[in-house]
Design a protein around this motif. Structure first.
Motif, short mmCIF file in Angstrom:
data_model
loop_
_atom_site.label_atom_id
_atom_site.label_comp_id
_atom_site.label_asym_id
_atom_site.label_seq_id
_atom_site.Cartn_x
_atom_site.Cartn_y
_atom_site.Cartn_z
N ALA A 21 1.25 -3.27 12.49
CA ALA A 21 2.22 -2.26 12.05
C ALA A 21 2.79 -2.62 10.68
CB ALA A 21 3.34 -2.10 13.07
N LEU A 22 3.10 -3.88 10.48
CA LEU A 22 3.63 -4.34 9.20
C LEU A 22 2.59 -4.20 8.10
CD1 LEU A 22 5.89 -5.74 7.56
CD2 LEU A 22 4.89 -7.94 8.32
N VAL A 23 1.37 -4.62 8.38
CA VAL A 23 0.29 -4.50 7.39
C VAL A 23 0.08 -3.04 7.03
CG1 VAL A 23 -2.19 -4.81 7.00
CG2 VAL A 23 -0.84 -6.67 8.01
N HIS A 24 0.08 -2.17 8.02
CA HIS A 24 -0.10 -0.75 7.74
C HIS A 24 1.02 -0.22 6.86
CE1 HIS A 24 0.50 3.59 8.59
NE2 HIS A 24 -0.75 3.58 8.18
N ARG A 25 2.25 -0.59 7.18
CA ARG A 25 3.38 -0.12 6.36
C ARG A 25 3.24 -0.61 4.92
NH1 ARG A 25 9.01 -2.45 5.96
NH2 ARG A 25 7.78 -4.06 6.79
N TRP A 26 2.97 -1.91 4.75
CA TRP A 26 2.80 -2.44 3.39
C TRP A 26 1.75 -1.64 2.61
CZ3 TRP A 26 2.00 -8.23 4.96
CH2 TRP A 26 3.24 -8.87 5.12
N LEU A 27 0.56 -1.54 3.21
CA LEU A 27 -0.57 -0.96 2.48
C LEU A 27 -0.43 0.54 2.29
CD1 LEU A 27 -3.54 -2.99 3.99
CD2 LEU A 27 -2.26 -3.43 1.88
N SER A 28 -0.02 1.26 3.32
CA SER A 28 0.03 2.72 3.22
C SER A 28 1.21 3.23 2.39
CB SER A 28 0.07 3.35 4.61
OG SER A 28 1.30 3.09 5.25
N GLN A 29 2.24 2.40 2.24
CA GLN A 29 3.42 2.84 1.50
C GLN A 29 3.57 2.18 0.13
OE1 GLN A 29 6.92 2.43 3.98
NE2 GLN A 29 5.99 3.55 5.64
N ASP A 30 2.98 1.00 -0.06
CA ASP A 30 3.26 0.25 -1.28
C ASP A 30 2.03 -0.15 -2.08
OD1 ASP A 30 5.11 -1.00 -3.07
OD2 ASP A 30 4.64 -2.94 -2.16
N ALA A 31 0.85 -0.03 -1.55
CA ALA A 31 -0.36 -0.48 -2.24
C ALA A 31 -1.11 0.72 -2.81
CB ALA A 31 -1.26 -1.26 -1.28
N TYR A 32 -1.28 0.76 -4.12
CA TYR A 32 -1.90 1.92 -4.76
C TYR A 32 -3.29 2.23 -4.19
CZ TYR A 32 -4.59 -1.45 -7.53
OH TYR A 32 -5.42 -2.48 -7.91
N TRP A 33 -4.01 1.22 -3.76
CA TRP A 33 -5.38 1.42 -3.29
C TRP A 33 -5.45 1.93 -1.85
CZ3 TRP A 33 -3.06 -3.29 -3.90
CH2 TRP A 33 -2.93 -4.07 -2.75
N ALA A 34 -4.37 1.85 -1.11
CA ALA A 34 -4.41 2.24 0.31
C ALA A 34 -3.30 3.22 0.68
CB ALA A 34 -4.31 0.99 1.19
N ARG A 35 -2.65 3.77 -0.33
CA ARG A 35 -1.55 4.67 -0.06
C ARG A 35 -2.01 5.80 0.85
NH1 ARG A 35 1.82 4.65 -4.80
NH2 ARG A 35 2.02 2.63 -3.92
N ASP A 36 -1.21 6.08 1.85
CA ASP A 36 -1.48 7.13 2.83
C ASP A 36 -2.64 6.83 3.79
OD1 ASP A 36 0.63 8.70 1.84
OD2 ASP A 36 -0.66 9.55 0.30
N ARG A 37 -3.12 5.57 3.82
CA ARG A 37 -4.15 5.21 4.80
C ARG A 37 -3.53 5.35 6.20
NH1 ARG A 37 -6.59 -0.63 4.06
NH2 ARG A 37 -7.54 0.36 2.25
N SER A 38 -4.25 5.97 7.11
CA SER A 38 -3.71 6.17 8.45
C SER A 38 -3.64 4.85 9.23
CB SER A 38 -4.58 7.17 9.23
OG SER A 38 -5.80 6.57 9.59
#
Length: 143
Positions: A21-38
């Motif tokens: 859950a933490l990894v998903h939040r980091w990547l989907s909200q803060d990482a340009y390459w994974a923004r909005d990843r489900s």
């Protein structure tokens, strides 16, 4: 180069320690390459990869993440390297990438690739360099 890691942190390749859950939040909200990843897609990515976490020794709190997609024989792709904003500036990114490189070394891989738009200096410290012949590489999918 060996991993130089501040004493307050540890790096683990134990996927069971990853906080999805933490990894998903980091990547989907803060990482340009994974923004909005489900979350479902992120969970599948974690399940199909080698995963590395950076943790505070005293609390066990995860503060970093990286994953590797590999055949364990010839090729690996290093991706989703992320250090939490509050833990940046301590050399954790370089230490994490060094630990990943050292973990993969016994496999004798011919090539480890990654893509970055803004962290070239982190990866250069660990031995990564621009592709010698980028015109030889092609992609299928989003760029």
């Amino acid at each position: 180069m060996t991993t130089i890691l501040p004493a307050a942190y540890e790096i683990s390749a134990d996927s069971a320690r990853i906080d999805p859950a933490l990894v998903h939040r980091w990547l989907s909200q803060d990482a340009y390459w994974a923004r909005d990843r489900s979350r479902e897609k992120q969970d599948r990515a974690i399940a199909g990869s080698l995963n590395f976490g950076v943790y505070e020794r005293t609390s066990g709190q995860q503060v970093g993440y990286a994953r590797v997609v590999t055949d364990h024989a010839d090729f690996a792709w290093l991706c989703d390297v992320y250090i939490a904003p509050e833990a940046r500036g301590e050399g954790l990114g370089t230490a994490l990438v060094t630990a990943v490189r050292d973990h993969l070394a016994p496999y004798g891989l011919r090539r480890i690739l990654l893509a970055t738009a803004d962290a070239h200096e982190v990866y250069a410290k660990v031995g990564f360099a621009p592709l010698e012949k980028p015109e030889s590489w092609m992609t299928l999918g989003a760029q």
